[in-house]
Design a protein around this motif. Sequence first.
Motif, PDB file in Angstrom:
ATOM      1  N   ARG A  41      36.951  32.981  -1.854  1.00 48.71           N
ATOM      2  CA  ARG A  41      36.466  32.045  -2.870  1.00 48.71           C
ATOM      3  C   ARG A  41      35.064  31.609  -2.471  1.00 48.71           C
ATOM      4  N   ALA A  42      34.091  32.002  -3.258  1.00 45.92           N
ATOM      5  CA  ALA A  42      32.704  31.643  -2.973  1.00 45.92           C
ATOM      6  C   ALA A  42      32.131  30.868  -4.146  1.00 45.92           C
ATOM      7  N   LEU A  43      31.559  29.731  -3.858  1.00 49.58           N
ATOM      8  CA  LEU A  43      30.899  28.902  -4.870  1.00 49.58           C
ATOM      9  C   LEU A  43      29.398  28.958  -4.625  1.00 49.58           C
ATOM     10  N   ILE A  44      28.651  29.318  -5.651  1.00 42.71           N
ATOM     11  CA  ILE A  44      27.194  29.382  -5.573  1.00 42.71           C
ATOM     12  C   ILE A  44      26.619  28.290  -6.469  1.00 42.71           C
ATOM     13  N   ILE A  45      25.859  27.386  -5.886  1.00 45.12           N
ATOM     14  CA  ILE A  45      25.182  26.327  -6.628  1.00 45.12           C
ATOM     15  C   ILE A  45      23.692  26.641  -6.609  1.00 45.12           C
ATOM     16  N   THR A  56      21.921  33.316 -14.173  1.00 45.47           N
ATOM     17  CA  THR A  56      22.032  34.708 -14.616  1.00 45.47           C
ATOM     18  C   THR A  56      21.679  35.673 -13.501  1.00 45.47           C
ATOM     19  N   ASN A  57      20.631  35.369 -12.748  1.00 47.87           N
ATOM     20  CA  ASN A  57      20.223  36.251 -11.659  1.00 47.87           C
ATOM     21  C   ASN A  57      21.321  36.365 -10.607  1.00 47.87           C
ATOM     22  N   TRP A  58      21.956  35.243 -10.255  1.00 50.89           N
ATOM     23  CA  TRP A  58      23.040  35.286  -9.275  1.00 50.89           C
ATOM     24  C   TRP A  58      24.237  36.084  -9.799  1.00 50.89           C
ATOM     25  N   GLU A  59      24.520  35.934 -11.080  1.00 47.66           N
ATOM     26  CA  GLU A  59      25.625  36.702 -11.650  1.00 47.66           C
ATOM     27  C   GLU A  59      25.333  38.204 -11.553  1.00 47.66           C
ATOM     28  N   LEU A  72      33.510  29.606   1.003  1.00 44.83           N
ATOM     29  CA  LEU A  72      32.079  29.603   1.296  1.00 44.83           C
ATOM     30  C   LEU A  72      31.323  28.920   0.162  1.00 44.83           C
ATOM     31  N   LEU A  73      30.440  28.005   0.528  1.00 46.68           N
ATOM     32  CA  LEU A  73      29.513  27.380  -0.422  1.00 46.68           C
ATOM     33  C   LEU A  73      28.116  27.904  -0.122  1.00 46.68           C
ATOM     34  N   ILE A  74      27.445  28.448  -1.132  1.00 50.89           N
ATOM     35  CA  ILE A  74      26.052  28.874  -1.024  1.00 50.89           C
ATOM     36  C   ILE A  74      25.219  27.962  -1.914  1.00 50.89           C
ATOM     37  N   VAL A  75      24.236  27.303  -1.344  1.00 53.38           N
ATOM     38  CA  VAL A  75      23.347  26.417  -2.101  1.00 53.38           C
ATOM     39  C   VAL A  75      21.963  27.048  -2.128  1.00 53.38           C
ATOM     40  N   ASP A  76      21.546  27.524  -3.286  1.00 52.84           N
ATOM     41  CA  ASP A  76      20.253  28.175  -3.430  1.00 52.84           C
ATOM     42  C   ASP A  76      19.181  27.148  -3.791  1.00 52.84           C
ATOM     43  N   GLU A  77      17.944  27.448  -3.359  1.00 51.77           N
ATOM     44  CA  GLU A  77      16.806  26.529  -3.548  1.00 51.77           C
ATOM     45  C   GLU A  77      17.209  25.130  -3.086  1.00 51.77           C
ATOM     46  N   ALA A  78      17.719  25.093  -1.859  1.00 52.01           N
ATOM     47  CA  ALA A  78      18.330  23.865  -1.337  1.00 52.01           C
ATOM     48  C   ALA A  78      17.312  22.750  -1.132  1.00 52.01           C
ATOM     49  N   HIS A  79      16.017  23.057  -1.151  1.00 51.03           N
ATOM     50  CA  HIS A  79      15.018  21.984  -1.041  1.00 51.03           C
ATOM     51  C   HIS A  79      15.082  21.040  -2.237  1.00 51.03           C
ATOM     52  N   ARG A  80      15.743  21.458  -3.311  1.00 57.68           N
ATOM     53  CA  ARG A  80      15.922  20.558  -4.451  1.00 57.68           C
ATOM     54  C   ARG A  80      16.823  19.372  -4.086  1.00 57.68           C
ATOM     55  N   MET A  81      17.499  19.442  -2.952  1.00 60.39           N
ATOM     56  CA  MET A  81      18.372  18.349  -2.505  1.00 60.39           C
ATOM     57  C   MET A  81      17.672  17.441  -1.495  1.00 60.39           C
TER      58      MET A  81
END
Length: 489
Positions: free
Chosen positions: A53-57, A64-67, A127-136
């Motif tokens: 189970r992987a969650l991508i935020i 769309t690109n991640w999909e 697994l949690l993947i957080v993309d462009e994490a600097h937004r946090m």
Amino acid sequence: MVTTPPFTPTPFPYQLDGACAAAWNGHTLIADEPGLGKTIQALLAARMMNAHRALIICPPILVTNWEKETRRTRNAECTDGEILAITPATKNPGQQLPQAGYVIAADSLISARRQLEQDLTAWAPDLLIVDEAHRMKNPGTRRTKAVIRIAKAAHERICLTGTPIVSTPLDVIPLLAILDKNDAIGLTGRDIVDQYTTPAPWKGGRLPITSKLPQLHQLLAEHVWTRRTKADVLPQLPAKLRALHHVTPDPAAIRTAHADLDDTIDTWLERHPAPTDEQISELVADALPFISQLRRATGLAKVPAAVDWISTHLDGAPDDPLIVWTIHRDVTSALADQIATDRPDTRVRTLDGATTHDARAEAVDAYQAGHVDVLIAQIVAAGVGLTLTRGSTALFAETDWTPANVVQAEDRQHRIGQTRPVQITTLIAEHTLDARIHAVLTRTIGVLDDLTPGSDHHVTTGSTDTTGPRDIIRQLINDRLTTRQETAA
């Protein structure tokens, strides 16, 4: 029976190293410079970690690109699971969460829909993947708080960002919380505040202690992140070529833009002909909203010069599609309208905060397919995660306060797949806020040199007399005060 399909595409050696570091060595912040394929590294690490189970935020523009990338790597097939991309049109996403597979959700949706956050937390991803994490980077926002809460329910976490520190060492505090890395570096968030920053002259602000920043960089490099520059791993990638193009906008437009601020300052100075530093600080706080007004006016005043520059480029290099970067939506609209008037046969697309999810994907595909001559894009709305390597020329009609945001935008073209040097030109309007913005950029670059040495963030050159919007307002006030005193004398 679940089979193990091959991972596609074949990763570069450095991407394999980055995935191994995340999966096995605990370097779970993949902080390579933009354009080096962090998405592939994260999906390869997920494969290594056998995440069912992987969650991508990710930002909305990247769902769309991640999909597409998740399907291309065939990761979901390894889990005998599904791929669910959650968009604003997805109804009752909590009821659609698969037993196994990949769920991709926009960070804006998670912060806006508390029920969605709760459903994803209850899903308990491996697994949690957080993309462009600097937004946090701002710990007080709903988005950051929601991601941290979800992260606590995930067994493993990986963050991706080419700009882990946007402007201050405080930017890493939320990332460490998401990744649960405070113990690894032996520092709490409060320790980072106290040890690596000092109170700023303005209330509530903090400034970096530059002498200590290399120490923080060393801790992060040893325990938290894997960071490679393009020069490290892609020496064959063509160069970036940056230039400033100075223009003189209509003086009347600039005077009109400054009129409200000048009137406000003059009215205040009539009541305080010899203001103290404390009184000036109060005026600075009251006048800060005018900075946005002046930036917008400066952008609009540059539109005729920008369209002239665009026309010259298209006439000389008709096969090199151009990206024009902006800040304000009305500057984007004004540019598009003026190009349509002056060059009705030019194919123009725009990407801004109002562009729908599907329209963004279609515009990017059209640009890459050679069906767009000019793509006008807002730095914040389109400056991350997209591949726009069809062209090799960019014009910054407006620029940003932060070098990281500028570099992110530049690297939509300067990335894997680019075969030509990328020529980047920034318009500077004389006698406007532009020069002061570039002074702010120069100051911030010095901090980034200490925290992420060797990275390509030298987006400008200039004086460091000013350090931020408050200093700019103070300087404008001092200019008006000096003018009044000279007139009185």
